[in-house]
Design a protein around this motif. Structure first.
Motif, PDB file in Angstrom:
ATOM      1  N   LYS A 170      -1.496  -9.447  20.162  1.00 17.24           N
ATOM      2  CA  LYS A 170      -0.524 -10.266  19.483  1.00 17.24           C
ATOM      3  C   LYS A 170       0.841  -9.610  19.634  1.00 17.24           C
ATOM      4  CE  LYS A 170       0.264  -9.439  15.074  1.00 17.24           C
ATOM      5  NZ  LYS A 170       0.952  -8.159  14.837  1.00 17.24           N
ATOM      6  N   HIS A 200      -6.632  -8.002  15.160  1.00 15.83           N
ATOM      7  CA  HIS A 200      -7.511  -6.900  14.768  1.00 15.83           C
ATOM      8  C   HIS A 200      -7.991  -6.994  13.315  1.00 15.83           C
ATOM      9  CE1 HIS A 200      -3.952  -5.025  12.959  1.00 15.83           C
ATOM     10  NE2 HIS A 200      -4.775  -4.240  12.315  1.00 15.83           N
ATOM     11  N   PHE A 201      -7.380  -7.877  12.506  1.00 20.21           N
ATOM     12  CA  PHE A 201      -7.887  -8.047  11.140  1.00 20.21           C
ATOM     13  C   PHE A 201      -9.336  -8.543  11.160  1.00 20.21           C
ATOM     14  CE2 PHE A 201      -4.918  -7.983   7.326  1.00 20.21           C
ATOM     15  CZ  PHE A 201      -4.177  -6.936   7.849  1.00 20.21           C
ATOM     16  N   LYS A 204     -12.153  -5.998  10.984  1.00 19.51           N
ATOM     17  CA  LYS A 204     -12.387  -5.236   9.746  1.00 19.51           C
ATOM     18  C   LYS A 204     -13.646  -5.756   9.051  1.00 19.51           C
ATOM     19  CE  LYS A 204      -7.410  -4.599   8.987  1.00 19.51           C
ATOM     20  NZ  LYS A 204      -7.131  -3.184   9.092  1.00 19.51           N
ATOM     21  N   GLU A 238       2.282  -3.092   2.586  1.00 25.47           N
ATOM     22  CA  GLU A 238       2.217  -1.837   3.339  1.00 25.47           C
ATOM     23  C   GLU A 238       3.256  -0.869   2.801  1.00 25.47           C
ATOM     24  OE1 GLU A 238       1.078  -2.393   7.715  1.00 25.47           O
ATOM     25  OE2 GLU A 238       2.638  -3.872   7.391  1.00 25.47           O
ATOM     26  N   ARG A 245       9.497   1.422  15.478  1.00 26.36           N
ATOM     27  CA  ARG A 245       9.289   0.188  16.255  1.00 26.36           C
ATOM     28  C   ARG A 245      10.444  -0.785  16.044  1.00 26.36           C
ATOM     29  NH1 ARG A 245       4.644  -2.330  13.544  1.00 26.36           N
ATOM     30  NH2 ARG A 245       3.923  -3.428  15.369  1.00 26.36           N
ATOM     31  N   PHE A 248      11.033  -3.724  18.579  1.00 26.99           N
ATOM     32  CA  PHE A 248      10.022  -4.784  18.453  1.00 26.99           C
ATOM     33  C   PHE A 248      10.234  -5.550  17.153  1.00 26.99           C
ATOM     34  CE2 PHE A 248       6.095  -5.615  16.028  1.00 26.99           C
ATOM     35  CZ  PHE A 248       5.558  -6.641  16.784  1.00 26.99           C
ATOM     36  N   ASP A 257       5.102 -11.151  12.601  1.00 24.40           N
ATOM     37  CA  ASP A 257       4.234  -9.998  12.817  1.00 24.40           C
ATOM     38  C   ASP A 257       2.917 -10.137  12.056  1.00 24.40           C
ATOM     39  OD1 ASP A 257       3.652  -7.392  13.790  1.00 24.40           O
ATOM     40  OD2 ASP A 257       4.370  -6.459  11.938  1.00 24.40           O
ATOM     41  N   MET A 258       2.961 -10.782  10.903  1.00 23.39           N
ATOM     42  CA  MET A 258       1.788 -10.731  10.016  1.00 23.39           C
ATOM     43  C   MET A 258       1.213 -12.086   9.603  1.00 23.39           C
ATOM     44  SD  MET A 258       1.371  -7.438   9.517  1.00 23.39           S
ATOM     45  CE  MET A 258       0.345  -7.224   8.076  1.00 23.39           C
ATOM     46  N   HIS A 262      -2.536 -12.292  10.972  1.00 20.29           N
ATOM     47  CA  HIS A 262      -3.396 -11.567  10.027  1.00 20.29           C
ATOM     48  C   HIS A 262      -3.603 -12.317   8.694  1.00 20.29           C
ATOM     49  CE1 HIS A 262      -2.995  -8.550  12.965  1.00 20.29           C
ATOM     50  NE2 HIS A 262      -1.987  -7.880  12.474  1.00 20.29           N
ATOM     51  N   LYS A 358       6.801  -4.529   4.219  1.00 20.05           N
ATOM     52  CA  LYS A 358       6.825  -3.108   4.578  1.00 20.05           C
ATOM     53  C   LYS A 358       7.525  -2.354   3.458  1.00 20.05           C
ATOM     54  CE  LYS A 358       5.700  -3.460   9.141  1.00 20.05           C
ATOM     55  NZ  LYS A 358       4.308  -3.146   9.452  1.00 20.05           N
ATOM     56  N   ARG A 363      -0.052   0.560  -0.687  1.00 23.73           N
ATOM     57  CA  ARG A 363      -0.789  -0.139   0.370  1.00 23.73           C
ATOM     58  C   ARG A 363      -1.909  -0.925  -0.293  1.00 23.73           C
ATOM     59  NH1 ARG A 363      -4.973   1.706   4.463  1.00 23.73           N
ATOM     60  NH2 ARG A 363      -4.798   0.158   6.109  1.00 23.73           N
ATOM     61  N   GLN A 397      -8.521  -3.525   1.732  1.00 24.70           N
ATOM     62  CA  GLN A 397      -8.175  -2.142   2.070  1.00 24.70           C
ATOM     63  C   GLN A 397      -7.012  -1.681   1.217  1.00 24.70           C
ATOM     64  OE1 GLN A 397      -7.142  -2.405   6.279  1.00 24.70           O
ATOM     65  NE2 GLN A 397      -5.066  -2.973   5.825  1.00 24.70           N
TER      66      GLN A 397
HETATM   67  C1  BG6 Z   1      -0.043  -4.947  13.175  1.00 20.30           C
HETATM   68  C2  BG6 Z   1       1.412  -5.125  12.866  1.00 20.30           C
HETATM   69  O1  BG6 Z   1      -0.539  -6.045  13.889  1.00 20.30           O
HETATM   70  O2  BG6 Z   1      -0.775  -4.803  11.950  1.00 20.30           O
HETATM   71  C3  BG6 Z   1       1.927  -3.943  12.063  1.00 20.30           C
HETATM   72  O3  BG6 Z   1       2.150  -5.250  14.068  1.00 20.30           O
HETATM   73  C4  BG6 Z   1       1.087  -3.738  10.829  1.00 20.30           C
HETATM   74  O4  BG6 Z   1       3.294  -4.129  11.716  1.00 20.30           O
HETATM   75  C5  BG6 Z   1      -0.399  -3.675  11.182  1.00 20.30           C
HETATM   76  O5  BG6 Z   1       1.489  -2.523  10.212  1.00 20.30           O
HETATM   77  C6  BG6 Z   1      -1.259  -3.657   9.938  1.00 20.30           C
HETATM   78  O6  BG6 Z   1      -2.590  -3.408  10.303  1.00 20.30           O
HETATM   79  P1  BG6 Z   1      -3.538  -2.505   9.418  1.00 20.30           P
HETATM   80  O7  BG6 Z   1      -4.844  -2.522  10.134  1.00 20.30           O
HETATM   81  O8  BG6 Z   1      -2.899  -1.149   9.340  1.00 20.30           O
HETATM   82  O9  BG6 Z   1      -3.602  -3.153   8.066  1.00 20.30           O
END
Ligand code: BG6
Length: 507
Positions: A170, A200-201, A204, A238, A245, A248, A257-258, A262, A358, A363, A397
């Motif tokens: 992504k 990648h979420f 998990k 977060e 970054r 980006f 981004d999210m 995600h 952010k 977290r 998480q």
């Molecule tokens: C990424 C984002 O895809 O996911 C990041 O680009 C973000 O900005 C991250 O911090 C969060 O993933 P995780 O697995 O740390 O919750």
């Protein structure tokens, strides 16, 4: 998809070569190589397996392997790191790294792909190079052109009995139009079945558990609708900032981004109808239906924020506009909150509030379901003035678990209610294997299971929903102090509906 957990019972993936574009980058060192190490540890990699790292830097395979060895060990063993503080077994690492080779080349140069073809044929024992999984761990602008060059070099044509697949990172596009254009571009080279769009979420365990929890138990699903649920809050907070970054992030922002990726995974898993099986299309169709029934977000029901200076977890954090590679007058949001509504029989009238940011105080990734209030008639004339809040919280998480909040009578002669909580913690019941989340996804791409990957139509529908907020993004973002729960305006967003965000601190 949950039967894929506890990997040791799964068979090793079929023989293949994994080509990683972006081999010297952060993602490869921090996540992909530790994930391959874990797959090797769980004996899920095939006997005939090779990794080819491709990047621009001139380097020999020996130098690349030495570079990996130096950094990857640290990521695997780091406590609290993404790979989860696992054990480092030199024998497993040596076995893996001995299958790694490196090819330097510019992705803009067709010659790189001709050399890659010859390289794959050399490392793989299979005819015509056999099965190959290409992983695009590169800047998003290179996704389309790289797929095109793979096609032109004849690398995407599947030899007899072998596969050619491409994993695309992504962000997939930066708005609806660009995502559609990217889909057109890659679909002119690949079939949909060859494309694995990663989020990648979905790797998990706690995210995969949402479906098991909802549909594997008899007691929650009957309540999972607008008759019983008042609203849903999805939070991905977060503490990290942009961590180098800046370039980006300036072009991306918190929303892109999210959210359509995600947060929408969490949103669709929590809101979808039960699929008829765990078959990939059955699951993906139901997720898609949620998005199809979701109204496009309104900029009036959204808040964009940006962090100002502050303190996060005891350290000073500079304001976003002073981060490297960030414009001093940047309007990029580092926080976003929005309200979504789903127009279907299950959810009409139930708001879904989403927020992510952010440099926040803590977290925390959670889905909190607020049930409707109990009527208080029974308690008239007692000390009970207001009903307790009933929350079901899926804590994704950290401190993975599930909690249920309800009211109990305070012992004694008077009728008084007190809020209590029942809590399940994963680590109390299961041995949690150190993992990055990418293990499942890489393995699934190798065995050709797309369940945990994004379909083209789902990505496009996600962009359609957030597009109005993107279109209004030239407005100044609301500032929030680093180390806080976000801008005041985000509180106002829920206050307008007579609701409030769950506090980020202390739960
Ligand atoms: C990424 C984002 O895809 O996911 C990041 O680009 C973000 O900005 C991250 O911090 C969060 O993933 P995780 O697995 O740390 O919750």
């Amino acid at each position: 998809m949950t039967e894929k957990t506890g990997r040791t019972s799964a068979p090793p993936a079929p023989a293949c070569t994994l080509v990683i574009f972006g081999a010297t980058g952060d993602l490869t060192h921090r996540l992909l190589m530790p994930a391959l190490y874990n797959l090797a540890r769980w004996t899920l990699l095939p006997e005939d397996f090779h990794v080819v790292g491709v990047s621009r830097s001139e380097m020999s395979s020996e130098a690349y392997r030495a570079d990996l060895a130096e950094t990857v060990r640290g990521f695997i063993t780091a406590k609290g790191g993404e790979a989860g503080g696992g054990e480092f077994d030199p024998a497993i690492w040596d076995g893996l790294v001995s299958r790694v080779t490196y090819l330097s080349g510019d992705l803009a140069d067709a010659g790189t792909f001709a050399r890659l073809k010859a390289h794959i044929a050399e490392v793989s024992a299979a005819p015509e190079g056999g099965s190959v999984l290409f992983y695009l761990a590169v800047a998003a602008a290179l996704f389309g052109p790289t797929v095109k060059r793979l096609g032109e070099a004849g690398l995407t044509a599947e030899p007899e009995g072998a596969f050619r697949r491409v994993i695309i990172e992504k962000p997939f596009g930066h708005d609806l139009q660009s995502a559609e254009a990217l889909d057109r571009e890659i679909l002119s080279v690949l079939s949909e079945g060859q494309i694995f769009r990663i989020d990648h979420f979905l790797g998990k365990e706690t995210v995969q558990n949402i479906l098991t929890f909802r549909f594997g138990n008899g007691m929650f699903e009957p309540l999972w609708n607008r008759d019983h649920i008042d609203h849903v809050q999805i939070t991905v907070a977060e503490t990290v900032g942009v961590e180098g970054r800046g370039r980006f992030y300036e072009a991306t922002g918190a929303l892109r981004d999210m959210v359509p990726n995600h947060l929408f995974q969490l949103f669709t898993l929590v809101a979808m109808e039960p699929p008829i099986s765990f078959a990939s299309e059955a699951v993906r169709d139901k997720k898609q239906e949620v998005l199809l029934a979701t109204r496009s977000a309104s900029p009036e029901a959204a808040v964009r924020g940006q962090y100002a200076a502050g303190r996060v977890e005891g350290r000073d954090v500079t304001e976003y506009r002073r981060e490297p590679d960030v414009a001093r007058d940047s309007r990029t949001e580092t926080f976003v909150a929005l309200t979504l509504g789903i127009d279907n029989w299950r959810w009409a009238g139930v708001p879904f509030y989403l927020r992510t940011g952010k440099a926040m105080t803590r977290r925390d990734t959670e889905i909190a379901i607020r049930f409707k209030q109990a009527p208080l008639t029974l308690f008239r004339g007692t000390d009970v003035e207001e009903a307790v809040e009933n929350w079901l919280v899926l804590q994704l998480q950290p401190d993975e678990g599930i909690s249920l909040q309800f009211g109990a009578k305070v012992p004694g002669p008077a009728v008084r209610l007190h809020t209590v909580e029942m809590r399940f913690c994963y680590r109390d019941f299961f041995k949690i294997e150190a993992s990055t989340g990418y293990e499942t996804l890489i393995y699934d791409a190798m065995i050709g299971d797309p369940t945990l990957f994004q379909r083209a139509d789902t990505i496009e529908e996600g962009w359609r929903i957030v597009q109005p907020i993107i279109d209004a993004a030239d407005r100044e973002p609301a500032l929030y102090e680093a180390g806080s729960a976000g801008p005041r305006e985000a509180e106002d967003l829920l206050a307008r509906d007579g609701r409030a965000w769950r506090p980020l601190e202390g739960h």
